[in-house]
Design an enzyme around this catalytic site. Structure first.
Site, PDB file in Angstrom:
ATOM      1  N   ASP A  33       0.857  -1.189   0.000  1.00 35.16           N
ATOM      2  CA  ASP A  33       0.000   0.000   0.000  1.00 35.16           C
ATOM      3  C   ASP A  33       0.894   1.240   0.000  1.00 35.16           C
ATOM      4  O   ASP A  33       1.870   1.310   0.734  1.00 35.16           O
ATOM      5  CB  ASP A  33      -0.920  -0.024   1.234  1.00 35.16           C
ATOM      6  CG  ASP A  33      -2.047   0.987   1.131  1.00 35.16           C
ATOM      7  OD1 ASP A  33      -1.761   2.189   0.965  1.00 35.16           O
ATOM      8  OD2 ASP A  33      -3.221   0.582   1.222  1.00 35.16           O
ATOM      9  N   ASN A  89     -13.058  -3.668   2.161  1.00 32.40           N
ATOM     10  CA  ASN A  89     -14.166  -2.719   2.203  1.00 32.40           C
ATOM     11  C   ASN A  89     -15.004  -2.788   0.927  1.00 32.40           C
ATOM     12  O   ASN A  89     -14.451  -2.914  -0.170  1.00 32.40           O
ATOM     13  CB  ASN A  89     -13.623  -1.293   2.361  1.00 32.40           C
ATOM     14  CG  ASN A  89     -12.858  -1.112   3.660  1.00 32.40           C
ATOM     15  OD1 ASN A  89     -13.228  -1.681   4.684  1.00 32.40           O
ATOM     16  ND2 ASN A  89     -11.789  -0.343   3.625  1.00 32.40           N
ATOM     17  N   GLN A  96     -14.495   2.252   1.355  1.00 31.40           N
ATOM     18  CA  GLN A  96     -13.819   1.864   0.101  1.00 31.40           C
ATOM     19  C   GLN A  96     -13.551   3.113  -0.733  1.00 31.40           C
ATOM     20  O   GLN A  96     -14.465   3.847  -1.077  1.00 31.40           O
ATOM     21  CB  GLN A  96     -14.697   0.886  -0.697  1.00 31.40           C
ATOM     22  CG  GLN A  96     -14.012   0.394  -1.971  1.00 31.40           C
ATOM     23  CD  GLN A  96     -14.867  -0.596  -2.775  1.00 31.40           C
ATOM     24  OE1 GLN A  96     -16.053  -0.746  -2.506  1.00 31.40           O
ATOM     25  NE2 GLN A  96     -14.253  -1.232  -3.745  1.00 31.40           N
ATOM     26  N   HIS A 102     -10.149  -5.233  -3.197  1.00 33.08           N
ATOM     27  CA  HIS A 102      -8.812  -5.417  -2.635  1.00 33.08           C
ATOM     28  C   HIS A 102      -8.916  -5.843  -1.185  1.00 33.08           C
ATOM     29  O   HIS A 102      -9.811  -5.413  -0.464  1.00 33.08           O
ATOM     30  CB  HIS A 102      -7.965  -4.149  -2.755  1.00 33.08           C
ATOM     31  CG  HIS A 102      -8.644  -2.908  -2.257  1.00 33.08           C
ATOM     32  ND1 HIS A 102      -9.620  -2.242  -2.982  1.00 33.08           N
ATOM     33  CD2 HIS A 102      -8.507  -2.216  -1.101  1.00 33.08           C
ATOM     34  CE1 HIS A 102     -10.043  -1.198  -2.300  1.00 33.08           C
ATOM     35  NE2 HIS A 102      -9.394  -1.166  -1.143  1.00 33.08           N
ATOM     36  N   PHE A 103      -8.012  -6.702  -0.795  1.00 34.05           N
ATOM     37  CA  PHE A 103      -7.885  -7.128   0.589  1.00 34.05           C
ATOM     38  C   PHE A 103      -6.661  -6.445   1.174  1.00 34.05           C
ATOM     39  O   PHE A 103      -5.579  -6.519   0.595  1.00 34.05           O
ATOM     40  CB  PHE A 103      -7.696  -8.650   0.679  1.00 34.05           C
ATOM     41  CG  PHE A 103      -8.923  -9.445   0.336  1.00 34.05           C
ATOM     42  CD1 PHE A 103      -9.335  -9.587  -0.989  1.00 34.05           C
ATOM     43  CD2 PHE A 103      -9.669 -10.060   1.335  1.00 34.05           C
ATOM     44  CE1 PHE A 103     -10.473 -10.321  -1.305  1.00 34.05           C
ATOM     45  CE2 PHE A 103     -10.804 -10.799   1.026  1.00 34.05           C
ATOM     46  CZ  PHE A 103     -11.213 -10.925  -0.293  1.00 34.05           C
ATOM     47  N   HIS A 104      -6.846  -5.785   2.322  1.00 35.76           N
ATOM     48  CA  HIS A 104      -5.718  -5.213   3.047  1.00 35.76           C
ATOM     49  C   HIS A 104      -5.165  -6.270   3.987  1.00 35.76           C
ATOM     50  O   HIS A 104      -5.938  -6.948   4.689  1.00 35.76           O
ATOM     51  CB  HIS A 104      -6.169  -4.057   3.948  1.00 35.76           C
ATOM     52  CG  HIS A 104      -6.744  -2.872   3.246  1.00 35.76           C
ATOM     53  ND1 HIS A 104      -6.041  -1.702   3.071  1.00 35.76           N
ATOM     54  CD2 HIS A 104      -7.967  -2.644   2.704  1.00 35.76           C
ATOM     55  CE1 HIS A 104      -6.807  -0.808   2.456  1.00 35.76           C
ATOM     56  NE2 HIS A 104      -7.991  -1.361   2.225  1.00 35.76           N
TER      57      HIS A 104
HETATM   58  P1  AMP Z   1      -9.797   1.363   0.594  1.00 36.48           P
HETATM   59  O1  AMP Z   1      -9.994   2.591   1.425  1.00 36.48           O
HETATM   60  O2  AMP Z   1     -10.181   0.093   1.276  1.00 36.48           O
HETATM   61  O3  AMP Z   1     -10.444   1.512  -0.779  1.00 36.48           O
HETATM   62  O4  AMP Z   1      -8.226   1.261   0.365  1.00 36.48           O
HETATM   63  C1  AMP Z   1      -7.574   1.754  -0.752  1.00 36.48           C
HETATM   64  C2  AMP Z   1      -6.104   1.672  -0.458  1.00 36.48           C
HETATM   65  O5  AMP Z   1      -5.398   1.805  -1.677  1.00 36.48           O
HETATM   66  C3  AMP Z   1      -5.589   2.783   0.462  1.00 36.48           C
HETATM   67  O6  AMP Z   1      -5.006   2.204   1.610  1.00 36.48           O
HETATM   68  C4  AMP Z   1      -4.577   3.522  -0.396  1.00 36.48           C
HETATM   69  O7  AMP Z   1      -3.458   3.953   0.338  1.00 36.48           O
HETATM   70  C5  AMP Z   1      -4.197   2.469  -1.418  1.00 36.48           C
HETATM   71  N1  AMP Z   1      -3.724   2.973  -2.698  1.00 36.48           N
HETATM   72  C6  AMP Z   1      -4.314   3.908  -3.470  1.00 36.48           C
HETATM   73  N2  AMP Z   1      -3.589   4.108  -4.591  1.00 36.48           N
HETATM   74  C7  AMP Z   1      -2.528   3.267  -4.523  1.00 36.48           C
HETATM   75  C8  AMP Z   1      -1.404   3.010  -5.378  1.00 36.48           C
HETATM   76  N3  AMP Z   1      -1.233   3.664  -6.531  1.00 36.48           N
HETATM   77  N4  AMP Z   1      -0.504   2.075  -4.983  1.00 36.48           N
HETATM   78  C9  AMP Z   1      -0.668   1.415  -3.812  1.00 36.48           C
HETATM   79  N5  AMP Z   1      -1.705   1.617  -2.969  1.00 36.48           N
HETATM   80  C10 AMP Z   1      -2.621   2.540  -3.314  1.00 36.48           C
END
Ligand code: AMP
Ligand code: ZN
Length: 141
Positions: A33, A89, A96, A102-104
């Site tokens: 991330d 999310n 989200q 995506h899975f964190h």
């Molecule tokens: P969510 O809030 O669950 O949609 O998480 C989206 C995640 O994507 C966030 O933690 C961001 O920091 C991450 N993110 C967004 N753009 C990028 C990118 N270009 N490379 C890596 N992570 C990203």
């Protein structure tokens, strides 16, 4: 393969924009991330674009989730974390921000201050039974 040109994770999956990739299969990509909640915070995505989990066929979910144990083990080994959260999310209301499933994986250490416990509620009388019945019916339909 659906790959919306406006989707940042589709563009990471195709290599069009760079990311710190840690694992790739035919169907899945895992990368760091860009704004980590903890050292080693990883995102795991299907290469194919799906906005939300319930839009994915079970086989596609399985391609992603089968990698989670190895990723979790590697995170613990490499970062020295004591544990990790897996967060996924769906919908803006849930937090989200990227419209591609995506899975964190978020490594955790005691005292890291990230927290987790959300305020639990109590069901009013009859509500749990009503939900149970309707969910069972919906899931068996
Ligand atoms: P969510 O809030 O669950 O949609 O998480 C989206 C995640 O994507 C966030 O933690 C961001 O920091 C991450 N993110 C967004 N753009 C990028 C990118 N270009 N490379 C890596 N992570 C990203
Ligand atoms: Zn996408």
């Amino acid at each position: 393969m659906t790959s919306p040109s406006s989707c940042i994770f589709c563009r990471i999956a195709t290599g069009e924009i760079p990311a710190k990739l840690v694992l790739q299969t035919d169907a899945v990509v895992a990368f760091l991330d860009v704004a980590p909640l903890a050292d080693g915070h990883v995102l795991v995505i299907p290469r194919q674009h799906y906005a939300r989990l319930e839009q994915m066929p079970p086989e596609a979910v399985s391609e992603v989730t089968r990698l989670l144990p190895d990723l979790g083990r590697a995170l613990v080994q490499v970062t020295g974390a004591e544990g990790y959260n897996i967060l996924q999310n769906n919908g803006i209301v849930s937090g989200q921000s990227v419209d591609h499933v995506h899975f964190h994986l978020i490594p955790r250490r005691s005292g890291d201050g990230l927290g987790y416990r959300w305020l639990a509620k109590q069901y009013p009388p009859g509500r749990a039974e009503d939900l149970q019945e309707r969910l069972r019916q919906t899931l068996s339909a």
